[in-house]
Motif scaffolding. Structure first.
Motif, mmCIF file in Angstrom:
data_model
loop_
_atom_site.group_PDB
_atom_site.id
_atom_site.type_symbol
_atom_site.label_atom_id
_atom_site.label_comp_id
_atom_site.label_asym_id
_atom_site.label_seq_id
_atom_site.Cartn_x
_atom_site.Cartn_y
_atom_site.Cartn_z
ATOM 1 N N ASP A 25 41.380 29.452 49.006
ATOM 2 C CA ASP A 25 40.959 29.332 49.806
ATOM 3 C C ASP A 25 40.662 28.190 50.380
ATOM 4 O O ASP A 25 40.643 27.369 50.916
ATOM 5 C CB ASP A 25 40.048 30.626 51.339
ATOM 6 C CG ASP A 25 41.170 31.465 50.612
ATOM 7 O OD1 ASP A 25 42.233 31.769 51.125
ATOM 8 O OD2 ASP A 25 40.703 32.608 50.970
ATOM 9 N N GLU A 29 40.162 35.940 47.566
ATOM 10 C CA GLU A 29 41.389 34.864 48.157
ATOM 11 C C GLU A 29 41.599 36.012 49.955
ATOM 12 O O GLU A 29 41.544 36.897 49.463
ATOM 13 C CB GLU A 29 42.437 35.026 47.760
ATOM 14 C CG GLU A 29 41.640 33.348 46.100
ATOM 15 C CD GLU A 29 42.861 33.520 45.175
ATOM 16 O OE1 GLU A 29 44.295 33.643 46.272
ATOM 17 O OE2 GLU A 29 42.982 32.467 44.220
ATOM 18 N N GLY A 30 42.018 35.385 50.372
ATOM 19 C CA GLY A 30 42.258 35.784 51.815
ATOM 20 C C GLY A 30 41.180 36.504 52.217
ATOM 21 O O GLY A 30 41.652 37.172 53.370
#
Length: 206
Positions: A153, A190-191
């Protein structure tokens, strides 16, 4: 890296989230906190205090015995447990609602606001602390955030990111063994971050 941070929530909420004591500490929402200014820090005793963001390394030397001259704002997790310049530092956590990074050339920079994408209201940055006795006997508590490689990210906008701790891992970072703390120095999954352009933030001044 982080370059700037923001903390806009009441400190009573921060204290409750971290299981810490805020005492009579209070401050207004702060939307652009820069290195060299004071930040709220959670100590190993689970107390919220203010410290200067940036360690002035007076008396600290590198592996060659030479003085460390640059103020330490961010410490690399890959070396923070090994470098002689960090010998004897403490551990703490810097709670934030998020942070900023900038991309682009000077005068044409784009600011990016980074915050949690889930229901968590805060991020807990791993940090190290030091105490400087200034001329005249003044004592100054200082803090530097600890950084690691970016996740997918953050990678498009910066080559480093803060070590972000899960709430359940805060105690391990604060008072656990060196090996246990070292194991926490990894990119955030991530996310779980929301990244947006922040047109209301001036990169030149906090």
């Amino acid at each position: 890296m982080p370059g700037r941070v923001f903390l806009t929530a009441p400190l009573t909420e921060v204290a409750a989230w971290m299981g810490a004591d805020a005492g009579d500490l209070s401050e207004p929402p702060r939307r652009n906190i820069a290195p060299g200014q004071e930040v709220v820090v959670c100590t190993a005793e689970r107390r919220l205090v203010r410290m200067r963001w940036g360690i002035i390394p007076v008396g600290r030397v590198n592996a060659r015995g030479r003085p460390v001259l640059d103020t330490i704002v961010n410490a690399r997790s890959e070396t923070v447990f090994d470098k002689s310049a960090f010998e004897g530092v403490g551990r703490a956590v810097v709670p934030v609602n998020g942070w900023y990074e900038w991309t682009g050339a000077a005068r044409r920079k784009t600011a990016w606001r980074i915050r949690p994408s889930d229901s968590a209201p805060f991020l807990a940055f791993a940090a190290i602390t030091d105490r400087w006795q200034a001329p005249g006997g003044r004592v100054l508590d200082q803090v530097a955030t600890v950084t690691t490689e970016p996740n997918a990210d953050v990678a498009p906008i910066h080559h480093r990111m803060a070590v972000i701790l899960e709430p359940a891992d805060v105690g391990t970072w604060l008072t656990g063994s060196e090996d246990a703390a070292r194991a926490l120095c990894r990119p955030w999954p991530e996310g779980r971050l929301h990244i947006e352009e922040a047109k209301d933030v001036d990169w030149q001044a906090p």
